[in-house]
Scaffold this motif. Sequence first.
Motif, short mmCIF file in Angstrom:
data_model
loop_
_atom_site.label_atom_id
_atom_site.label_comp_id
_atom_site.label_asym_id
_atom_site.label_seq_id
_atom_site.Cartn_x
_atom_site.Cartn_y
_atom_site.Cartn_z
N UNK A 361 -41.28 7.04 -79.60
CA UNK A 361 -40.32 7.69 -78.71
C UNK A 361 -39.16 8.27 -79.50
N UNK A 362 -38.43 9.16 -78.85
CA UNK A 362 -37.18 9.68 -79.39
C UNK A 362 -36.10 9.50 -78.33
N UNK A 363 -34.84 9.65 -78.74
CA UNK A 363 -33.71 9.52 -77.81
C UNK A 363 -33.18 10.91 -77.52
N UNK A 364 -33.15 11.27 -76.24
CA UNK A 364 -32.77 12.63 -75.87
C UNK A 364 -31.27 12.77 -75.66
N UNK A 365 -30.83 13.95 -75.22
CA UNK A 365 -29.40 14.23 -75.06
C UNK A 365 -28.74 13.33 -74.03
N UNK A 366 -29.52 12.80 -73.09
CA UNK A 366 -28.99 11.90 -72.07
C UNK A 366 -28.99 10.45 -72.54
N UNK A 367 -29.28 10.22 -73.80
CA UNK A 367 -29.34 8.88 -74.40
C UNK A 367 -30.47 8.04 -73.81
N UNK A 368 -31.46 8.71 -73.26
CA UNK A 368 -32.64 8.05 -72.74
C UNK A 368 -33.78 8.18 -73.75
N UNK A 369 -34.76 7.30 -73.63
CA UNK A 369 -35.92 7.42 -74.50
C UNK A 369 -37.03 8.15 -73.76
N UNK A 370 -37.78 8.90 -74.54
CA UNK A 370 -38.91 9.64 -73.98
C UNK A 370 -39.97 9.72 -75.06
N UNK A 371 -41.23 9.67 -74.66
CA UNK A 371 -42.31 9.63 -75.64
C UNK A 371 -42.37 10.93 -76.43
N UNK A 372 -42.67 10.82 -77.72
CA UNK A 372 -42.88 11.99 -78.56
C UNK A 372 -44.25 12.60 -78.28
N UNK A 554 -49.60 17.86 -62.98
CA UNK A 554 -48.48 16.98 -63.31
C UNK A 554 -48.01 16.23 -62.08
N UNK A 555 -48.00 14.89 -62.12
CA UNK A 555 -47.53 14.11 -60.96
C UNK A 555 -46.05 14.41 -60.66
N UNK A 556 -45.69 14.28 -59.41
CA UNK A 556 -44.32 14.56 -58.98
C UNK A 556 -43.33 13.67 -59.75
N UNK A 557 -42.31 14.31 -60.28
CA UNK A 557 -41.26 13.59 -60.99
C UNK A 557 -41.52 13.36 -62.46
N UNK A 558 -42.73 13.68 -62.92
CA UNK A 558 -43.09 13.47 -64.32
C UNK A 558 -43.10 14.79 -65.08
N UNK A 559 -43.02 14.69 -66.36
CA UNK A 559 -43.11 15.83 -67.25
C UNK A 559 -44.34 15.68 -68.13
N UNK A 560 -45.07 16.76 -68.30
CA UNK A 560 -46.25 16.73 -69.17
C UNK A 560 -45.82 16.79 -70.63
N UNK A 561 -46.40 15.92 -71.44
CA UNK A 561 -46.14 15.95 -72.89
C UNK A 561 -47.48 16.06 -73.59
N UNK A 562 -47.57 17.00 -74.47
CA UNK A 562 -48.80 17.14 -75.23
C UNK A 562 -48.99 15.92 -76.13
N UNK A 563 -50.11 15.29 -76.02
CA UNK A 563 -50.45 14.18 -76.91
C UNK A 563 -51.48 14.72 -77.90
N UNK A 564 -52.75 14.54 -77.61
CA UNK A 564 -53.74 15.13 -78.50
C UNK A 564 -53.66 16.65 -78.51
N UNK A 565 -53.19 17.24 -77.41
CA UNK A 565 -53.09 18.70 -77.31
C UNK A 565 -52.06 19.29 -78.28
#
Length: 614
Positions: A361-372, A554-565
């Motif tokens: 994960x990384x830490x975004x501008x909102x100081x939250x973590x989100x998967x790379x 993409x499920x409601x409220x979620x963001x798509x992140x490329x993993x293998x893509x």
Amino acid sequence: MKIKSIKTAFLVLAIGATIITPSCKKILEFESDSSSSETQVFSSLNATNTAIVGIYNRLIGDNGYGNRLSCLFPLSADDFRTSGSYGPTDRRGLSMYGASPDNTDLIVPFTQLYSGIERANLCIKGIPESKLYTSGSATEQATIKRYYGEALTLRAQFYYELIRNWGDVPQRFKSAAYEETLFPTNGNRDETYDIILEDLKTAEALVPWRSQIAEYGSFRITKGAVKALRARIALARGGYSLRTESKLMERRSDYLKYYQIALDECRDIINSGEHKLNPVYENIFKTLHGTRVDNERELIFEVAAFGGNSNTDSKLGYYNGVRFNSSSSYGQGGGGMNAIPTYFYEFDRRDLRRDVTIGVFEINAASKKIINTLNNMTDAKFRKSWTAFNNTSTSQTFAVNWPVIRYADVVLMFAEADNEVNGQPSAQAIEELRKVRERAYGGTIPSDIPAIPTTKADFFTALVKERLLEFGGEGVRKYDLIRWNLMNSKFQETRAKLEELIAGTGNYANVPTIVYTKESNYNLTSSKDEVASLDLFGGSANTVLYQLGTVTSTPTGYTARNWRASLTRENQITSTSTGFAFYFEPNKKELFPYPKTALNQNTNMNQNFGYVGL
């Protein structure tokens, strides 16, 4: 003989040591005498200590283990590489094995290492000539001989770093003031190794164990560090290296002699009881950030960083490590090193080392973590959030130490040497490997994990894998692969695995193309819990990242992140800008080119043959 030059050299040495005193970590503090002549320096314990600290000073800073020697020179291997796109004259050129002799990241570290050798040479000559050394009180003799052992050990470390990166480097075992020529030719690395191995044998008789020196912290060399370094250098001397004469990767016929040295030294450390494995893997690295949670003293030799400047501090956690957005409450940090995408899947999903080692994960501008994304994961053993620095500070230096040798390395070197010398692993070698693996799973190895092999070849294969998992991002893997002569085959194997991962075939058939995520709180809990609490649609990371998704939108409220893509053959393999170790050529690029500036200054030196004509 050159009295003026000698006095000038000592003056430079004393000044070099004196300038590092502000904000110095306590263990490296000293009192400086006002005079700096040769006789006066070594007639005083305080002044001698000042000179020794001046040698330590050459370990750290941007051009030491504060950045280039720790984060640039050891890349790439099958664990991490430098982020960004290739350029022959910068850090990406080093990482992709396409550095030119004009590369700007080569010359100053090369010079700084020789500066350390020069400072050590002055002390190695002057200390034994001191009256304190020959006729001081018992306490004075013990202390100044300890300083002598430190000087010998530091010189050995500088030479080891030079040899593993450049090969047959020029030898200088006297101060320049006493040399007949200031421009030595390339020296034979075997001869250099043999000299420093003997030096370390001398040093280990002079430097006490850590428990025998109550005032020492973990930042000054102790007997355990001397012995561990001697074992490491012995394995390098007994291993493969790119030979100037044959232009091939070769090891000498007497290699077992050096494996025996490593075996004996590691056994001594194990039997001493001075060092143990830290039961919590993550705490080793938190300790490097300032809060000491390593009562077991797994960290045998670490380079102290301090002072908030580019000469005595480190950029660990700022250049490398977990990525922090500059607008977050932590401020900018990390991102200079990327995990090879296949490295994530080298770990069993229950292996606690994975989430400590890889920045999922990384830490975004909102100081939250989100998967790379899978192609953008970082190393994670260095984290700005483990320091006291936040976004109110503009500093790029966080006083994070660099680990040179850990006890885990000692026990795995023991196991390797034991297996090689005896033709199969002894019960103790198997037990030492088991202890490292057991810690990785929190104290109990799952029953479905294959047993440790008992034959020589299979045990070595298991050891090669264990060292990959244990030391990721610590600057170890590249040099392991070189001394085993596995660099070319492991690079080919990694490219083949990348092909499968990109295609989603073979062992990677169940790796998802896209994952769906929400930002979540960064709780500063254990790495395992931090990754487990990532908000991923479909469950935890240990579920989602190991199974194909069934969601088509993409499920409601979620963001798509490329993993293998996020992976393509071009960005991972075929690109001249980002392809994995793209410019590596076996039997040519296992060593760096000598900096052109150094060759211009010393015309008696020869360029490494893989770079002649560049």
